[in-house]
Design a protein around this motif. Structure first.
Motif, PDB file in Angstrom:
ATOM      1  N   GLY A   1       1.546  20.660  -9.686  1.00  0.00           N
ATOM      2  CA  GLY A   1       0.560  21.099 -11.137  1.00  0.00           C
ATOM      3  C   GLY A   1       0.015  19.573 -11.611  1.00  0.00           C
ATOM      4  N   ASN A   2       0.511  18.610 -12.557  1.00  0.00           N
ATOM      5  CA  ASN A   2      -0.506  17.499 -12.844  1.00  0.00           C
ATOM      6  C   ASN A   2       0.083  16.906 -12.122  1.00  0.00           C
ATOM      7  OD1 ASN A   2      -0.617  19.267 -15.348  1.00  0.00           O
ATOM      8  ND2 ASN A   2       1.016  18.994 -16.474  1.00  0.00           N
ATOM      9  N   GLN A   3       1.023  16.800 -11.166  1.00  0.00           N
ATOM     10  CA  GLN A   3       1.136  15.754  -9.973  1.00  0.00           C
ATOM     11  C   GLN A   3      -0.109  15.106  -9.372  1.00  0.00           C
ATOM     12  OE1 GLN A   3       4.598  16.774  -7.819  1.00  0.00           O
ATOM     13  NE2 GLN A   3       5.839  16.994  -9.300  1.00  0.00           N
ATOM     14  N   VAL A   4      -0.749  16.605  -8.954  1.00  0.00           N
ATOM     15  CA  VAL A   4      -1.485  16.337  -8.095  1.00  0.00           C
ATOM     16  C   VAL A   4      -3.085  15.242  -9.067  1.00  0.00           C
ATOM     17  CG1 VAL A   4      -3.778  17.522  -7.273  1.00  0.00           C
ATOM     18  CG2 VAL A   4      -1.400  18.952  -7.546  1.00  0.00           C
ATOM     19  N   SER A   5      -3.036  14.713 -10.152  1.00  0.00           N
ATOM     20  CA  SER A   5      -3.915  13.684 -10.730  1.00  0.00           C
ATOM     21  C   SER A   5      -3.442  12.484 -11.160  1.00  0.00           C
ATOM     22  CB  SER A   5      -4.772  15.028 -11.888  1.00  0.00           C
ATOM     23  OG  SER A   5      -3.870  14.867 -12.729  1.00  0.00           O
ATOM     24  N   ARG A   6      -2.488  12.469 -10.753  1.00  0.00           N
ATOM     25  CA  ARG A   6      -1.653  11.016 -10.791  1.00  0.00           C
ATOM     26  C   ARG A   6      -1.313  10.024  -9.450  1.00  0.00           C
ATOM     27  NH1 ARG A   6       2.873  14.144 -13.320  1.00  0.00           N
ATOM     28  NH2 ARG A   6       2.658  14.031 -15.926  1.00  0.00           N
ATOM     29  N   ASP A   7      -0.807   8.918  -9.785  1.00  0.00           N
ATOM     30  CA  ASP A   7      -1.160   7.661  -8.573  1.00  0.00           C
ATOM     31  C   ASP A   7       0.306   8.090  -8.158  1.00  0.00           C
ATOM     32  OD1 ASP A   7      -1.291   6.029  -7.051  1.00  0.00           O
ATOM     33  OD2 ASP A   7      -1.024   4.601  -8.166  1.00  0.00           O
ATOM     34  N   ASN A   8       0.780   8.493  -7.191  1.00  0.00           N
ATOM     35  CA  ASN A   8       2.475   9.208  -7.678  1.00  0.00           C
ATOM     36  C   ASN A   8       2.844   7.985  -6.035  1.00  0.00           C
ATOM     37  OD1 ASN A   8       2.610  11.677  -8.368  1.00  0.00           O
ATOM     38  ND2 ASN A   8       1.282  12.120  -7.527  1.00  0.00           N
ATOM     39  N   PHE A   9       2.479   7.533  -4.718  1.00  0.00           N
ATOM     40  CA  PHE A   9       2.548   6.491  -4.127  1.00  0.00           C
ATOM     41  C   PHE A   9       2.841   4.967  -4.934  1.00  0.00           C
ATOM     42  CE2 PHE A   9       3.607   4.312  -0.763  1.00  0.00           C
ATOM     43  CZ  PHE A   9       4.072   4.949   0.194  1.00  0.00           C
ATOM     44  N   PRO A  10       4.296   4.428  -4.750  1.00  0.00           N
ATOM     45  CA  PRO A  10       3.488   2.904  -5.257  1.00  0.00           C
ATOM     46  C   PRO A  10       2.755   1.762  -5.219  1.00  0.00           C
ATOM     47  CG  PRO A  10       6.197   3.247  -4.819  1.00  0.00           C
ATOM     48  CD  PRO A  10       5.556   5.116  -4.390  1.00  0.00           C
ATOM     49  N   ASP A  11       2.446   1.742  -4.666  1.00  0.00           N
ATOM     50  CA  ASP A  11       1.453   0.589  -3.639  1.00  0.00           C
ATOM     51  C   ASP A  11       1.743  -1.421  -3.918  1.00  0.00           C
ATOM     52  OD1 ASP A  11      -0.201   2.666  -2.583  1.00  0.00           O
ATOM     53  OD2 ASP A  11      -1.631   1.742  -3.245  1.00  0.00           O
ATOM     54  N   LEU A  12       1.860  -1.133  -2.528  1.00  0.00           N
ATOM     55  CA  LEU A  12       2.984  -2.677  -2.632  1.00  0.00           C
ATOM     56  C   LEU A  12       1.835  -4.012  -2.712  1.00  0.00           C
ATOM     57  CD1 LEU A  12       4.992  -4.517  -3.112  1.00  0.00           C
ATOM     58  CD2 LEU A  12       6.104  -4.036  -0.942  1.00  0.00           C
ATOM     59  N   ASN A  13       1.950  -5.006  -2.861  1.00  0.00           N
ATOM     60  CA  ASN A  13       1.494  -6.108  -2.634  1.00  0.00           C
ATOM     61  C   ASN A  13       1.632  -7.163  -2.834  1.00  0.00           C
ATOM     62  OD1 ASN A  13      -1.191  -5.352  -2.016  1.00  0.00           O
ATOM     63  ND2 ASN A  13      -1.293  -4.822  -4.629  1.00  0.00           N
ATOM     64  N   ALA A  14       2.590  -7.828  -1.441  1.00  0.00           N
ATOM     65  CA  ALA A  14       3.779  -8.942  -1.468  1.00  0.00           C
ATOM     66  C   ALA A  14       2.424 -10.544  -0.662  1.00  0.00           C
ATOM     67  CB  ALA A  14       4.867  -9.078  -0.569  1.00  0.00           C
ATOM     68  N   ILE A  15       3.375 -11.296  -1.298  1.00  0.00           N
ATOM     69  CA  ILE A  15       2.643 -12.184  -0.655  1.00  0.00           C
ATOM     70  C   ILE A  15       4.222 -13.517  -0.072  1.00  0.00           C
ATOM     71  CG2 ILE A  15       2.877 -14.523  -2.747  1.00  0.00           C
ATOM     72  CD1 ILE A  15       0.689 -15.783  -2.204  1.00  0.00           C
ATOM     73  N   ILE A  16       3.774 -14.126   0.762  1.00  0.00           N
ATOM     74  CA  ILE A  16       4.902 -14.898   1.770  1.00  0.00           C
ATOM     75  C   ILE A  16       4.742 -16.247   2.100  1.00  0.00           C
ATOM     76  CG2 ILE A  16       6.719 -14.757   3.863  1.00  0.00           C
ATOM     77  CD1 ILE A  16       5.825 -11.484   4.237  1.00  0.00           C
ATOM     78  N   VAL A  17       5.308 -17.270   1.653  1.00  0.00           N
ATOM     79  CA  VAL A  17       4.714 -18.797   1.766  1.00  0.00           C
ATOM     80  C   VAL A  17       6.536 -19.162   2.835  1.00  0.00           C
ATOM     81  CG1 VAL A  17       4.541 -21.022   0.457  1.00  0.00           C
ATOM     82  CG2 VAL A  17       3.452 -18.889  -0.074  1.00  0.00           C
ATOM     83  N   GLN A  18       6.461 -20.174   3.359  1.00  0.00           N
ATOM     84  CA  GLN A  18       7.545 -20.201   4.367  1.00  0.00           C
ATOM     85  C   GLN A  18       6.875 -21.998   5.110  1.00  0.00           C
ATOM     86  OE1 GLN A  18       9.268 -17.689   7.273  1.00  0.00           O
ATOM     87  NE2 GLN A  18      10.825 -18.963   7.158  1.00  0.00           N
ATOM     88  N   PHE A  19       8.362 -22.648   4.302  1.00  0.00           N
ATOM     89  CA  PHE A  19       8.132 -24.071   4.943  1.00  0.00           C
ATOM     90  C   PHE A  19       9.328 -24.411   5.952  1.00  0.00           C
ATOM     91  CE2 PHE A  19       6.659 -24.911   0.500  1.00  0.00           C
ATOM     92  CZ  PHE A  19       4.833 -25.445   1.007  1.00  0.00           C
ATOM     93  N   GLY A  20       8.978 -24.716   7.224  1.00  0.00           N
ATOM     94  CA  GLY A  20       9.927 -25.219   8.576  1.00  0.00           C
ATOM     95  C   GLY A  20       9.466 -26.385   8.140  1.00  0.00           C
ATOM     96  N   TYR A  21      11.138 -26.943   8.792  1.00  0.00           N
ATOM     97  CA  TYR A  21      11.496 -28.044   8.958  1.00  0.00           C
ATOM     98  C   TYR A  21      12.257 -27.702  10.370  1.00  0.00           C
ATOM     99  CZ  TYR A  21      11.729 -33.031   9.137  1.00  0.00           C
ATOM    100  OH  TYR A  21      11.924 -34.321   9.547  1.00  0.00           O
ATOM    101  N   ARG A  22      11.723 -28.711  11.711  1.00  0.00           N
ATOM    102  CA  ARG A  22      13.453 -28.769  12.812  1.00  0.00           C
ATOM    103  C   ARG A  22      12.898 -30.635  12.872  1.00  0.00           C
ATOM    104  NH1 ARG A  22      11.593 -24.924  17.644  1.00  0.00           N
ATOM    105  NH2 ARG A  22      10.585 -23.011  16.348  1.00  0.00           N
ATOM    106  N   PHE A  23      14.214 -30.503  13.115  1.00  0.00           N
ATOM    107  CA  PHE A  23      14.717 -32.254  13.230  1.00  0.00           C
ATOM    108  C   PHE A  23      15.886 -31.776  14.258  1.00  0.00           C
ATOM    109  CE2 PHE A  23      18.097 -32.473  10.311  1.00  0.00           C
ATOM    110  CZ  PHE A  23      18.065 -30.876   9.687  1.00  0.00           C
TER     111      PHE A  23
END
Lengths: 435, 72
Positions: free
Chosen positions: A413-435
């Motif tokens: 029924g009404n589900q056809v016209s709705r946006d049903n899948f929760p798309d995801l956008n993410a950002i990953i920021v990583q600093f690394g230090y080896r000593f």
């Protein structure tokens, strides 16, 4: 020149080359003279768009070398998680009210908005310890233990791996086993599968603590092909038993014709769900098989790292993952490394957007988008450099995007016209230090 | 029996094939570089495994893919 002289010159040149390049042989010699700690540390920010999950994480791996190529490795990770995650309920054209997982309060979601459970907040502490040593001239054995604690989850694990070299160490065959014994103590208690979301204060559908055990076996072979190319192939088997349901995920119980979530009557003066929601139910077992292949190719200083994984499980999820990294050195001590990752998976056989009241309850059902049909892409760039003290620093920034769809035969029924899948956008920021 | 012989023959063929590949010990200068190790950065690999384990239905492959987190 005699053959013997040629050979000794080759050996001398090899030793000199290894010394100049700071390779394994010289490192081992240094290690035997001066046992020392090496540290690999990182700071991570992972952030999803909107009000969804954010994770700040600190990690460190400390490795101490002992004589005779023996290593002790200790690891520590602390995660601080906040944000909201899709509850599994579908959007509606009217506002919806839900009881919080604790059962102590309620929250509302506006009309047309994807229901997110905003109580997601946790701190995770994870510890690992490992010991690795040679056995004879051509074999290595390693054993390890891991533990992690979240507010509602405890993991305890042990692992062991054996590797043996053949063909002048050009071929390495390995076998590893890991066992996890995890306990869940969900906020408010684990709900009984398919039990309805109840009024605030009513915890009659809650079960006690739950357990989950996982057995992993990895068989692998790595092969040096040439001076510039090394490849590996792994087969992995993973068997999970126990409570594999997500205790915080629900499904909307919908009208079989309109697809709208059924309303629920609430007694005056009581807080509770405005609509009918059922807690999800997953099978108590899962068996996964994976094939993984990787190649590393050196091209005049640049390094291509390409890998592929195929995974198939008895929940009928199939996935393909391609991961590409290309390390480009510049200057004496710097490099840039673009990274691309492509992922696609099919949905679990019990994945459902919602449960229609016109049909009998299925054996199992989950609306968790992570069991749905989706593609994901990661694109990023890493910049690394060697400091004046000969330590290593790096920073990487990556974007991760998931786009999915609900199978058309599940839309009512009404589900056809709705946006049903929760798309995801993410950002990953990583600093690394080896000593 | 036929199958066992087949698997045996395959194994011998593979091993023979592998033994003709590879390098001499003094030709390992490039392979010994850190950037040529199969896992270049353990923390980065563990971070990625953890993120994707939390957000996707697959895990492991490179190494163990088991539990260790209530996130999935």
């Amino acid at each position: 020149m005699s053959q013997k002289e040629t050979h000794s010159i080759s050996v001398a040149l090899a030793a000199a080359t290894c010394t100049l390049l700071g390779s394994g042989i010289s490192a081992t010699v240094d290690a035997q003279e001066e046992p020392a700690w090496d540290f690999n540390t990182s700071l991570l920010y992972y952030g999803e768009d909107g009000d969804r999950v954010k994770d700040f994480s600190v990690s460190a791996i400390a490795r101490r070398m002992f004589i005779d190529d023996r290593y002790l490795t200790l690891g520590l990770t602390i995660d601080g998680l906040t944000g909201a995650t899709p509850s599994g309920a579908i959007r509606q054209d009217v506002a919806q009210t839900f009881t919080r997982p604790s059962g102590n309060a309620a929250y509302s979601v506006a009309a047309g908005v994807l229901p997110l459970d905003d109580t997601f907040k946790d701190t995770r502490l994870a510890l690992t310890a490992g010991w690795q040593q040679p056995v004879g001239d051509t074999s290595q054995v390693s054993v390890g233990a891991s533990a992690s604690k979240e507010y509602d989850y405890l993991h305890l694990g042990v692992n062991a791996k054996f590797a043996r070299d053949f063909n002048q160490r050009n071929t390495t065959v390995s076998a590893g086993i890991a066992l996890s014994m995890d306990s869940l103590d969900p906020v408010g208690g684990a709900p009984a599968p398919f039990s309805p979301m109840l009024d605030v204060g009513d915890t009659s559908n809650r079960l006690g603590d739950q357990d989950k055990d996982v057995l992993d076996i990895v068989l692998g072979v790595s092969q040096v092909i040439s001076r510039d190319l090394v490849v590996q192939a792994n087969y992995s088997y993973s068997k999970s038993d126990g409570y594999l349901t997500d205790p915080y995920k629900v499904l909307s119980l919908v009208d079989g014709t309109s697809g709208d979530t059924l309303l629920r009557s609430i007694a005056p003066g009581v807080d509770g769900p405005s609509h009918q929601f059922l807690f999800e139910s997953r099978p108590g077992e899962r068996t996964k098989h994976s094939i993984f292949g990787q190649a590393k190719y050196y091209m005049n200083g640049k390094v291509l790292d390409a890998s592929y994984r195929y995974m198939s499980d008895d929940w009928e999820i199939d996935s393909h993952t391609v991961d590409l990294r290309y390390r480009i050195p510049f200057g004496a001590n710097r490099y840039l490394e673009p990274h691309l990752r492509f992922y696609t998976q099919t949905d679990a056989e019990f994945y459902r957007l919602s449960i229609p009241d016109s049909l009998p309850l299925p054996g199992h059902a989950s609306a968790d988008y992570r069991l749905g049909n989706f593609d994901a892409i990661t694109a990023g760039l890493k910049y690394g450099w060697r400091t004046r003290n000969d330590n290593e620093m790096s920073v990487r920034i990556e974007g991760y995007r998931q786009t999915g769809s609900v199978p058309a035969d599940q839309l009512i029924g009404n589900q056809v016209s709705r946006d049903n899948f929760p798309d995801l956008n993410a950002i990953i920021v990583q600093f690394g230090y080896r000593f | 029996m036929k199958r066992t012989v087949g698997v045996g023959a395959m194994t011998i063929l593979l091993c023979t094939g592998c033994s003709s590949m590879g390098v001499e010990p003094w030709e390992r200068d490039v392979l010994a570089k850190q950037e040529m190790q199969l896992t270049t950065d353990e923390i980065e690999a563990a971070t990625d495994d953890h993120i994707y384990f939390s957000k996707e239905a697959s895990s492991g492959g490179r190494g163990f893919g088991g539990g260790g987190c209530g996130c999935n």
